[in-house]
Motif scaffolding. Sequence first.
Motif, short mmCIF file in Angstrom:
data_model
loop_
_atom_site.label_atom_id
_atom_site.label_comp_id
_atom_site.label_asym_id
_atom_site.label_seq_id
_atom_site.Cartn_x
_atom_site.Cartn_y
_atom_site.Cartn_z
N ILE A 56 0.82 -1.21 0.00
CA ILE A 56 0.00 0.00 0.00
C ILE A 56 0.86 1.26 0.00
CG2 ILE A 56 -1.68 1.29 1.40
CD1 ILE A 56 -2.82 -1.43 2.24
N LEU A 57 2.08 1.19 0.51
CA LEU A 57 2.93 2.37 0.64
C LEU A 57 3.21 3.11 -0.67
CD1 LEU A 57 5.47 1.22 3.37
CD2 LEU A 57 3.54 2.78 3.61
N LYS A 59 1.23 3.59 -3.09
CA LYS A 59 0.02 4.34 -3.43
C LYS A 59 -0.09 5.63 -2.64
CE LYS A 59 -2.42 0.12 -4.65
NZ LYS A 59 -1.41 -0.87 -4.40
N THR A 60 0.58 5.70 -1.48
CA THR A 60 0.58 6.91 -0.66
C THR A 60 1.78 7.80 -0.96
OG1 THR A 60 1.83 5.90 1.15
CG2 THR A 60 -0.58 5.68 1.21
N ALA A 62 4.86 7.07 -0.10
CA ALA A 62 5.86 6.91 0.96
C ALA A 62 7.02 6.02 0.54
CB ALA A 62 5.20 6.32 2.20
#
Length: 79
Positions: A56-57, A59-60, A62
């Motif tokens: 998921i990182l 997509k943010t 990060a």
Amino acid sequence: MNWSATGAILLALAVVLGAFGAHGLRGRLDAYLMSVYEKAVFYHFIHALGVLTVSILPKTGALPESAAQWVCGLLLVVF
């Protein structure tokens, strides 16, 4: 590879293995072997959660996508 789906499937598998250990292995394993099984399922769960989190990182913003691919691959290898 879709690491989010892989992480979700591995988490579901961890829940199934935990339930099997709690209900299917009760009375068949002694206390020591049951603690070993529980620890193995716990490690499986933590690695699966790591795969899902790292996937998921990107997509943010990060973590770069290439780094996430490497981390997820390495987490999968140590399963």
